[in-house]
Design a protein around this motif. Structure first.
Motif, PDB file in Angstrom:
ATOM      1  N   VAL A   1      18.185 -11.951   5.790  1.00  0.00           N
ATOM      2  CA  VAL A   1      19.370 -12.796   5.667  1.00  0.00           C
ATOM      3  C   VAL A   1      19.006 -14.201   5.204  1.00  0.00           C
TER       4      VAL A   1
ATOM      5  N   TYR B   1      20.729 -17.281   9.834  1.00  0.00           N
ATOM      6  CA  TYR B   1      20.905 -16.449  11.013  1.00  0.00           C
ATOM      7  C   TYR B   1      21.580 -17.265  12.105  1.00  0.00           C
TER       8      TYR B   1
ATOM      9  N   LYS C   1      24.137 -12.212  13.839  1.00  0.00           N
ATOM     10  CA  LYS C   1      23.472 -11.352  14.818  1.00  0.00           C
ATOM     11  C   LYS C   1      24.425 -10.302  15.365  1.00  0.00           C
TER      12      LYS C   1
ATOM     13  N   VAL D   1      17.636  -7.719  12.338  1.00  0.00           N
ATOM     14  CA  VAL D   1      17.392  -8.778  11.368  1.00  0.00           C
ATOM     15  C   VAL D   1      15.928  -8.712  10.956  1.00  0.00           C
TER      16      VAL D   1
ATOM     17  N   ILE E   1      14.193 -14.255   7.648  1.00  0.00           N
ATOM     18  CA  ILE E   1      15.260 -15.244   7.536  1.00  0.00           C
ATOM     19  C   ILE E   1      14.758 -16.357   6.624  1.00  0.00           C
TER      20      ILE E   1
ATOM     21  N   VAL F   1      16.504 -20.088  15.424  1.00  0.00           N
ATOM     22  CA  VAL F   1      16.224 -18.684  15.128  1.00  0.00           C
ATOM     23  C   VAL F   1      15.497 -18.022  16.291  1.00  0.00           C
TER      24      VAL F   1
ATOM     25  N   GLY G   1      15.060 -14.081  16.471  1.00  0.00           N
ATOM     26  CA  GLY G   1      14.433 -13.900  15.169  1.00  0.00           C
ATOM     27  C   GLY G   1      12.940 -14.168  15.240  1.00  0.00           C
TER      28      GLY G   1
END
Length: 292
Positions: A35, A38, A43, A53, A56, A89, A94
């Protein structure tokens, strides 16, 4: 070897919004989505469709970046924004931040950009360590004729890793860029395997007739294909020169368990939503031979 198959979001698919992307991906055997940003909303959309995910995009760290600016104030501001993003993140779960370090002045010599990088990045990587974030450095060499990106060749990667030995500063292994540059994509994986933090599923075909016409420099009168500079073109996996079977063996040997994420840059599967979807499906089918 079992790795999840992911994808970066192509332009036509991206225009439909994250819910449309997630629904289609979930229905077509894609496990992971990379993505551009984020947050809680993204999410929730991914999790609702059973997706994870992937990488990022680092804010201000993909493409021409102030992180490598000659202006110190600009560098400090860009670094602070990136650190703040890492914190956010990390709080959302993430793990991987994707970066492509092209100086804001693309005419800047790589050696000069490297000296600026040495001042800027140690504190960024230290913050990444604190937040348990892993940086994945993209190997796209940047726009012709300067090719200013840091981290696209073994020579530069070796120098960068000597400065920052932390595993939290690593690479996005994308063999397509190595093939077009004439770099042995398997040898590079063997040398830098322990620094692989992410992996792209993209290929390159060397165009031998075009190579005869213009050599390795950019075609004077334009390329015949999109995603090409003359003597090569990016393709989906399986339609280029990358040996995916041997890539899979080496990734397994180094213990890489992350996804293989399709980056669709192929003129045959571009220009319409239908073409992009077809390209993703064909790429996934080929990668699944080796990674599923």
């Amino acid at each position: 070897m079992i790795n999840k198959i992911g994808m970066r979001i192509p332009s036509k698919m991206g225009a439909g919004g994250m819910e449309s992307i997630a629904s289609w991906a979930s229905s077509n055997g894609i496990d992971v989505i990379d993505v551009p940003y984020y947050n809680e909303e993204v999410k929730a959309v991914l999790e609702a469709k059973g997706l994870e995910v992937g990488s990022i995009d680092g804010v201000g760290a993909v493409g021409q970046t102030k992180l490598l600016s000659e202006n110190e104030d600009s560098r400090l501001e860009a670094a602070e924004a990136l650190k703040n993003q890492m914190t956010e993140v990390s709080g959302l779960g993430g793990k991987v931040m994707f970066m492509c370090l092209v100086p804001d002045d693309i005419t800047m010599p790589r050696q000069k950009a490297f000296e600026i990088w040495k001042e800027t990045f140690p504190s960024i990587v230290k913050h990444a360590e604190q937040q348990n974030i892993y940086i994945a450095l993209e190997g796209w060499p940047g726009p012709a004729p300067y090719y200013p990106t840091l981290g696209c060749t073994p020579e530069m990667l070796r120098a960068m890793f000597n400065v920052i030995p932390s595993k939290h500063f690593g690479i996005n292994y994308d063999p397509s860029h190595l093939v077009r540059l004439g770099i042995d994509h398997l040898r590079a994986l063997s040398e830098f395997g322990e620094r692989v933090n992410y992996c792209h599923g993209k290929d390159t075909e060397i165009l031998h007739d075009e190579l005869y016409e213009c050599g390795v420099i950019q075609a004077t009168f334009g390329s015949k294909y999109d995603f090409s500079e003359g003597s090569w073109r990016y393709t989906i996996p399986g339609q280029g020169d990358v040996n995916w079977g041997k890539v899979a063996v080496r990734l397994e040997k180094i213990g890489y368990t992350g996804p293989i994420s399709i980056e669709l840059e192929d003129h045959r599967y571009w220009g319409s939503l239908e073409a992009e979807r077809q390209g993703i499906i064909k790429a996934k089918e080929h990668l699944a031979i080796y990674f599923k």
